[in-house]
Write a protein that holds these residues in place. Structure first.
Motif, PDB file in Angstrom:
ATOM      1  N   THR A   7      46.954   0.967  38.510  1.00  0.00           N
ATOM      2  CA  THR A   7      46.300   0.874  37.206  1.00  0.00           C
ATOM      3  C   THR A   7      44.920   0.238  37.346  1.00  0.00           C
ATOM      4  N   ASN A   8      44.634  -0.318  38.511  1.00  0.00           N
ATOM      5  CA  ASN A   8      43.335  -0.941  38.765  1.00  0.00           C
ATOM      6  C   ASN A   8      42.340   0.016  39.418  1.00  0.00           C
ATOM      7  N   LEU A   9      42.671   1.296  39.524  1.00  0.00           N
ATOM      8  CA  LEU A   9      41.810   2.273  40.161  1.00  0.00           C
ATOM      9  C   LEU A   9      40.640   2.618  39.238  1.00  0.00           C
ATOM     10  N   LEU A  10      39.433   2.626  39.795  1.00  0.00           N
ATOM     11  CA  LEU A  10      38.275   3.035  39.013  1.00  0.00           C
ATOM     12  C   LEU A  10      37.292   3.793  39.883  1.00  0.00           C
ATOM     13  N   LEU A  11      36.496   4.634  39.239  1.00  0.00           N
ATOM     14  CA  LEU A  11      35.448   5.373  39.932  1.00  0.00           C
ATOM     15  C   LEU A  11      34.153   4.602  39.776  1.00  0.00           C
ATOM     16  N   ALA A  12      33.450   4.417  40.882  1.00  0.00           N
ATOM     17  CA  ALA A  12      32.230   3.624  40.861  1.00  0.00           C
ATOM     18  C   ALA A  12      31.165   4.322  41.698  1.00  0.00           C
ATOM     19  N   TYR A  13      29.905   3.984  41.444  1.00  0.00           N
ATOM     20  CA  TYR A  13      28.793   4.671  42.078  1.00  0.00           C
ATOM     21  C   TYR A  13      27.768   3.675  42.586  1.00  0.00           C
ATOM     22  N   HIS A  14      27.311   3.925  43.819  1.00  0.00           N
ATOM     23  CA  HIS A  14      26.363   3.042  44.497  1.00  0.00           C
ATOM     24  C   HIS A  14      25.046   3.789  44.657  1.00  0.00           C
ATOM     25  N   GLY A  15      23.974   3.274  44.040  1.00  0.00           N
ATOM     26  CA  GLY A  15      22.648   3.865  44.174  1.00  0.00           C
ATOM     27  C   GLY A  15      21.949   3.290  45.388  1.00  0.00           C
ATOM     28  N   CYS A  16      21.403   4.152  46.240  1.00  0.00           N
ATOM     29  CA  CYS A  16      20.790   3.698  47.480  1.00  0.00           C
ATOM     30  C   CYS A  16      19.781   4.728  47.974  1.00  0.00           C
ATOM     31  N   ASP A  17      19.206   4.468  49.138  1.00  0.00           N
ATOM     32  CA  ASP A  17      18.334   5.424  49.794  1.00  0.00           C
ATOM     33  C   ASP A  17      19.187   6.481  50.489  1.00  0.00           C
ATOM     34  N   ALA A  49      31.800   4.125  36.539  1.00  0.00           N
ATOM     35  CA  ALA A  49      31.887   5.346  35.736  1.00  0.00           C
ATOM     36  C   ALA A  49      30.529   5.863  35.259  1.00  0.00           C
ATOM     37  N   ASN A  50      29.445   5.612  36.007  1.00  0.00           N
ATOM     38  CA  ASN A  50      28.123   6.015  35.535  1.00  0.00           C
ATOM     39  C   ASN A  50      27.207   6.408  36.700  1.00  0.00           C
ATOM     40  N   PRO A  51      27.397   7.602  37.258  1.00  0.00           N
ATOM     41  CA  PRO A  51      26.550   8.020  38.368  1.00  0.00           C
ATOM     42  C   PRO A  51      25.080   8.161  37.979  1.00  0.00           C
ATOM     43  N   ALA A  52      24.818   8.517  36.729  1.00  0.00           N
ATOM     44  CA  ALA A  52      23.425   8.649  36.285  1.00  0.00           C
ATOM     45  C   ALA A  52      22.719   7.296  36.331  1.00  0.00           C
ATOM     46  N   ARG A  53      23.409   6.237  35.968  1.00  0.00           N
ATOM     47  CA  ARG A  53      22.801   4.900  36.001  1.00  0.00           C
ATOM     48  C   ARG A  53      22.567   4.447  37.442  1.00  0.00           C
ATOM     49  N   ALA A  54      23.483   4.792  38.331  1.00  0.00           N
ATOM     50  CA  ALA A  54      23.301   4.456  39.743  1.00  0.00           C
ATOM     51  C   ALA A  54      22.074   5.176  40.304  1.00  0.00           C
ATOM     52  N   LEU A  55      21.890   6.435  39.925  1.00  0.00           N
ATOM     53  CA  LEU A  55      20.713   7.184  40.383  1.00  0.00           C
ATOM     54  C   LEU A  55      19.439   6.616  39.775  1.00  0.00           C
ATOM     55  N   SER A  56      19.507   6.235  38.517  1.00  0.00           N
ATOM     56  CA  SER A  56      18.361   5.617  37.858  1.00  0.00           C
ATOM     57  C   SER A  56      17.961   4.320  38.556  1.00  0.00           C
ATOM     58  N   PHE A  57      18.948   3.522  38.924  1.00  0.00           N
ATOM     59  CA  PHE A  57      18.679   2.277  39.649  1.00  0.00           C
ATOM     60  C   PHE A  57      17.999   2.575  40.981  1.00  0.00           C
ATOM     61  N   ALA A  58      18.539   3.532  41.744  1.00  0.00           N
ATOM     62  CA  ALA A  58      17.957   3.872  43.043  1.00  0.00           C
ATOM     63  C   ALA A  58      16.536   4.395  42.875  1.00  0.00           C
ATOM     64  N   ALA A  59      16.302   5.211  41.847  1.00  0.00           N
ATOM     65  CA  ALA A  59      14.961   5.744  41.591  1.00  0.00           C
ATOM     66  C   ALA A  59      13.985   4.620  41.230  1.00  0.00           C
ATOM     67  N   GLN A  60      14.462   3.634  40.492  1.00  0.00           N
ATOM     68  CA  GLN A  60      13.626   2.489  40.127  1.00  0.00           C
ATOM     69  C   GLN A  60      13.202   1.711  41.379  1.00  0.00           C
ATOM     70  N   VAL A  62      12.345   2.866  44.154  1.00  0.00           N
ATOM     71  CA  VAL A  62      11.221   3.542  44.813  1.00  0.00           C
ATOM     72  C   VAL A  62       9.926   2.811  44.468  1.00  0.00           C
ATOM     73  N   THR A  63       9.824   2.373  43.232  1.00  0.00           N
ATOM     74  CA  THR A  63       8.639   1.645  42.757  1.00  0.00           C
ATOM     75  C   THR A  63       8.370   0.396  43.587  1.00  0.00           C
ATOM     76  N   TYR A  64       9.422  -0.257  44.049  1.00  0.00           N
ATOM     77  CA  TYR A  64       9.298  -1.494  44.817  1.00  0.00           C
ATOM     78  C   TYR A  64       9.258  -1.255  46.328  1.00  0.00           C
ATOM     79  N   GLY A  65       9.326   0.008  46.740  1.00  0.00           N
ATOM     80  CA  GLY A  65       9.301   0.333  48.159  1.00  0.00           C
ATOM     81  C   GLY A  65      10.616   0.075  48.878  1.00  0.00           C
ATOM     82  N   ARG A  66      11.687  -0.126  48.119  1.00  0.00           N
ATOM     83  CA  ARG A  66      12.999  -0.406  48.726  1.00  0.00           C
ATOM     84  C   ARG A  66      13.791   0.864  49.010  1.00  0.00           C
ATOM     85  N   VAL A  67      13.438   1.943  48.333  1.00  0.00           N
ATOM     86  CA  VAL A  67      14.095   3.231  48.481  1.00  0.00           C
ATOM     87  C   VAL A  67      13.026   4.300  48.590  1.00  0.00           C
TER      88      VAL A  67
END
Length: 85
Positions: A7-17, A49-60, A62-67
């Motif tokens: 019951t503790n199973l969840l889908l999660a998303y990691h934004g990265c390079d 449960a939010n792959p779009a937010r993970a992608l948005s974070f990773a895209a952000q 780029v501005t800082y040169g981290r991705v």
């Protein structure tokens, strides 16, 4: 491989390079972040449960040169001992 539904199973998303994401998928690397600017301390950060937010974070990042090339890696996580407020 054994799997028990939880019951503790969840889908999660990691934004990265993309280079990091490909290493994760190849099981070559998945190390905790240890940056001074990590808002919750050192660790591996996921968006629940939010792959779009993970992608948005990773895209952000780029501005800082981290991705250079944003990517999202999905994971099925089982929560164990968690802190609650």
């Amino acid at each position: 491989m054994y799997h028990a539904l939880s019951t503790n199973l969840l889908l999660a998303y990691h934004g990265c390079d993309k280079a990091v994401g490909e290493k994760i998928l190849a099981r070559q690397e998945f190390k905790p972040s240890e940056n001074d600017y990590d808002s919750l301390g050192h660790g591996i950060y996921f968006w629940e449960a939010n792959p779009a937010r993970a992608l948005s974070f990773a895209a952000q990042q780029v501005t800082y040169g981290r991705v250079k090339d944003p990517m999202v890696v999905g994971a099925a996580l089982t929560l164990g001992n968690c802190m609650t407020p």
